[in-house]
Design a protein around this motif. Sequence first.
Motif, PDB file in Angstrom:
ATOM      1  N   ALA A 177       0.831  -1.201   0.000  1.00  0.00           N
ATOM      2  CA  ALA A 177       0.000   0.000   0.000  1.00  0.00           C
ATOM      3  C   ALA A 177       0.864   1.248   0.000  1.00  0.00           C
ATOM      4  N   PRO A 178       0.490   2.264  -0.790  1.00  0.00           N
ATOM      5  CA  PRO A 178       1.196   3.548  -0.731  1.00  0.00           C
ATOM      6  C   PRO A 178       0.829   4.288   0.543  1.00  0.00           C
ATOM      7  N   ARG A 179       1.558   5.363   0.834  1.00  0.00           N
ATOM      8  CA  ARG A 179       1.219   6.186   1.989  1.00  0.00           C
ATOM      9  C   ARG A 179       0.047   7.124   1.692  1.00  0.00           C
ATOM     10  N   GLY A 180      -0.157   7.395   0.411  1.00  0.00           N
ATOM     11  CA  GLY A 180      -1.246   8.267   0.020  1.00  0.00           C
ATOM     12  C   GLY A 180      -1.574   8.059  -1.445  1.00  0.00           C
ATOM     13  N   ILE A 181      -2.781   8.494  -1.845  1.00  0.00           N
ATOM     14  CA  ILE A 181      -3.247   8.313  -3.224  1.00  0.00           C
ATOM     15  C   ILE A 181      -3.885   9.620  -3.694  1.00  0.00           C
ATOM     16  N   SER A 182      -3.584  10.014  -4.924  1.00  0.00           N
ATOM     17  CA  SER A 182      -4.298  11.102  -5.588  1.00  0.00           C
ATOM     18  C   SER A 182      -5.006  10.529  -6.813  1.00  0.00           C
ATOM     19  N   VAL A 183      -6.240  10.952  -7.036  1.00  0.00           N
ATOM     20  CA  VAL A 183      -6.997  10.530  -8.215  1.00  0.00           C
ATOM     21  C   VAL A 183      -7.157  11.756  -9.102  1.00  0.00           C
ATOM     22  N   LEU A 184      -6.503  11.733 -10.269  1.00  0.00           N
ATOM     23  CA  LEU A 184      -6.440  12.878 -11.169  1.00  0.00           C
ATOM     24  C   LEU A 184      -7.524  12.770 -12.233  1.00  0.00           C
ATOM     25  N   SER A 185      -8.145  13.899 -12.563  1.00  0.00           N
ATOM     26  CA  SER A 185      -9.201  13.862 -13.576  1.00  0.00           C
ATOM     27  C   SER A 185      -9.392  15.227 -14.199  1.00  0.00           C
ATOM     28  N   LEU A 186     -10.057  15.215 -15.353  1.00  0.00           N
ATOM     29  CA  LEU A 186     -10.634  16.402 -15.969  1.00  0.00           C
ATOM     30  C   LEU A 186     -12.142  16.375 -15.712  1.00  0.00           C
ATOM     31  N   PRO A 187     -12.872  17.444 -16.007  1.00  0.00           N
ATOM     32  CA  PRO A 187     -14.290  17.499 -15.624  1.00  0.00           C
ATOM     33  C   PRO A 187     -15.159  16.376 -16.186  1.00  0.00           C
ATOM     34  N   ASP A 188     -14.754  15.747 -17.302  1.00  0.00           N
ATOM     35  CA  ASP A 188     -15.586  14.679 -17.851  1.00  0.00           C
ATOM     36  C   ASP A 188     -15.625  13.461 -16.947  1.00  0.00           C
ATOM     37  N   LEU A 189     -14.650  13.336 -16.030  1.00  0.00           N
ATOM     38  CA  LEU A 189     -14.623  12.210 -15.095  1.00  0.00           C
ATOM     39  C   LEU A 189     -14.465  12.690 -13.647  1.00  0.00           C
ATOM     40  N   ARG A 190     -14.821  13.932 -13.378  1.00  0.00           N
ATOM     41  CA  ARG A 190     -14.625  14.468 -12.034  1.00  0.00           C
ATOM     42  C   ARG A 190     -15.515  13.769 -11.013  1.00  0.00           C
ATOM     43  N   GLY A 191     -16.765  13.500 -11.386  1.00  0.00           N
ATOM     44  CA  GLY A 191     -17.645  12.782 -10.472  1.00  0.00           C
ATOM     45  C   GLY A 191     -17.150  11.379 -10.201  1.00  0.00           C
ATOM     46  N   ALA A 192     -16.646  10.714 -11.232  1.00  0.00           N
ATOM     47  CA  ALA A 192     -16.077   9.378 -11.054  1.00  0.00           C
ATOM     48  C   ALA A 192     -14.865   9.429 -10.153  1.00  0.00           C
ATOM     49  N   LEU A 200     -11.636   4.198  -2.325  1.00  0.00           N
ATOM     50  CA  LEU A 200     -10.275   3.845  -1.922  1.00  0.00           C
ATOM     51  C   LEU A 200     -10.085   4.066  -0.425  1.00  0.00           C
ATOM     52  N   ILE A 201     -10.689   5.111   0.109  1.00  0.00           N
ATOM     53  CA  ILE A 201     -10.610   5.344   1.549  1.00  0.00           C
ATOM     54  C   ILE A 201     -11.345   4.241   2.309  1.00  0.00           C
ATOM     55  N   GLU A 202     -12.568   3.953   1.900  1.00  0.00           N
ATOM     56  CA  GLU A 202     -13.350   2.919   2.581  1.00  0.00           C
ATOM     57  C   GLU A 202     -12.669   1.555   2.517  1.00  0.00           C
ATOM     58  N   ALA A 212      -7.950  17.970  -9.508  1.00  0.00           N
ATOM     59  CA  ALA A 212      -7.968  18.336 -10.925  1.00  0.00           C
ATOM     60  C   ALA A 212      -6.604  18.061 -11.543  1.00  0.00           C
ATOM     61  N   LEU A 213      -6.613  17.558 -12.763  1.00  0.00           N
ATOM     62  CA  LEU A 213      -5.386  17.101 -13.423  1.00  0.00           C
ATOM     63  C   LEU A 213      -4.243  18.104 -13.317  1.00  0.00           C
ATOM     64  N   GLU A 214      -4.478  19.337 -13.711  1.00  0.00           N
ATOM     65  CA  GLU A 214      -3.388  20.295 -13.768  1.00  0.00           C
ATOM     66  C   GLU A 214      -2.845  20.623 -12.383  1.00  0.00           C
ATOM     67  N   GLU A 215      -3.690  20.556 -11.364  1.00  0.00           N
ATOM     68  CA  GLU A 215      -3.238  20.895 -10.015  1.00  0.00           C
ATOM     69  C   GLU A 215      -2.259  19.859  -9.467  1.00  0.00           C
ATOM     70  N   SER A 216      -2.320  18.634  -9.966  1.00  0.00           N
ATOM     71  CA  SER A 216      -1.377  17.622  -9.490  1.00  0.00           C
ATOM     72  C   SER A 216       0.052  17.999  -9.874  1.00  0.00           C
ATOM     73  N   GLU A 230      -0.424   7.849  -7.928  1.00  0.00           N
ATOM     74  CA  GLU A 230      -1.191   8.802  -8.738  1.00  0.00           C
ATOM     75  C   GLU A 230      -2.046   8.022  -9.727  1.00  0.00           C
ATOM     76  N   VAL A 231      -3.357   7.980  -9.481  1.00  0.00           N
ATOM     77  CA  VAL A 231      -4.284   7.328 -10.407  1.00  0.00           C
ATOM     78  C   VAL A 231      -4.771   8.382 -11.394  1.00  0.00           C
ATOM     79  N   GLN A 232      -4.529   8.147 -12.669  1.00  0.00           N
ATOM     80  CA  GLN A 232      -4.989   9.075 -13.706  1.00  0.00           C
ATOM     81  C   GLN A 232      -6.223   8.496 -14.398  1.00  0.00           C
ATOM     82  N   LEU A 233      -7.365   9.145 -14.251  1.00  0.00           N
ATOM     83  CA  LEU A 233      -8.559   8.742 -14.986  1.00  0.00           C
ATOM     84  C   LEU A 233      -8.558   9.460 -16.326  1.00  0.00           C
ATOM     85  N   VAL A 234      -8.319   8.713 -17.376  1.00  0.00           N
ATOM     86  CA  VAL A 234      -8.130   9.293 -18.709  1.00  0.00           C
ATOM     87  C   VAL A 234      -9.355   8.985 -19.561  1.00  0.00           C
TER      88      VAL A 234
END
Length: 320
Positions: A177-192, A200-202, A212-216, A230-234
């Motif tokens: 397991a990593p120490r932390g996770i970021s899920v990166l997205s653009l608005p088309d998959l922001r809800g996902a 992932l937390i649960e 948001a993708l660019e903020e990462s 870093e999970v990238q939802l593409v």
Amino acid sequence: MNHRDHLLSVIDALTATGDVVPADTRPVEGAVVVGSGDSLSSALLAQAFGHRALSSGDITFLGRLPVGTQTVVGISHSGTSGATVQALRLAREAGVRTVAVTSNAGSPLADAADEVQLVPTLAVDEVVPCAGHLMLGLGVAAVCGVQTRGATSALSTRLRDLAPVVDGAVAALGDTAPRGISVLSLPDLRGAADFWMLKLIEATGVPTRSVALEESGHVDYFIGPEAHLEVQLVGAYGEARHERLARALESTGQTVLPVHIAGDGPDADARDRLLHELAGAVVGTVVAEAAASRWNRPPFRGGAVNMDASHIKLDGQPVA
């Protein structure tokens, strides 16, 4: 149950479930859509239709509605989430149109609303849940005036097509397991992405955020030296940016996991865009539960967390 069985159980349940039938009311206008937890992820889907989404506590505990609110839509599968019930009560007292999206017609949430959009309960055994989010998401579509006929069947078809994506994401998970996770997205998959974060937390108990993708590139670039995933939802947009950012993040020691969720392009209609988000949410749930198994981190901290939900009921304001 392995990840493929988990995915197939959701697909089979969708195939066997009837459609969300729109209530006989006009589509909402100027809506603030509220929920908590998974239901907030469902609320976020309304943003694609020009509405606002807030945590129900943002209204309940401030005691006021956002400027310009014409409608408040409260979302809760059980209809008993305390802050959401109280948000609708407050909106009703203010003379604002209220709508409940729930599976429980006899719930306090339904009682607090002028109108009720009922959704079916998806019959599936789950450890880390997504079924309620799928039905509530389609309920959000219905109150926003989106056609929901045939949507459950269309969603099951999308998920069958995404089975190889799930296989690939699970196979790419590390053994630790990593120490932390970021899920990166653009608005088309922001809800996902927001739903991936919750699941992932649960499932794993690993601190996770949706970003948001660019903020990462402005923040995650500096994370470390602890292991970070870093999970990238593409989807259909920004693939070149995802790839360039992945190289930069990897150069600072991050582990990048691209997940390609076949996207709906600019010509997709509102229903297709919604189904795209919901399919992405299911992928995240299945991958999260598989990660918990791979990393030996049982969901909900292996039962160590008190799940009686008393902490999400309003103090001194019973909703049962």
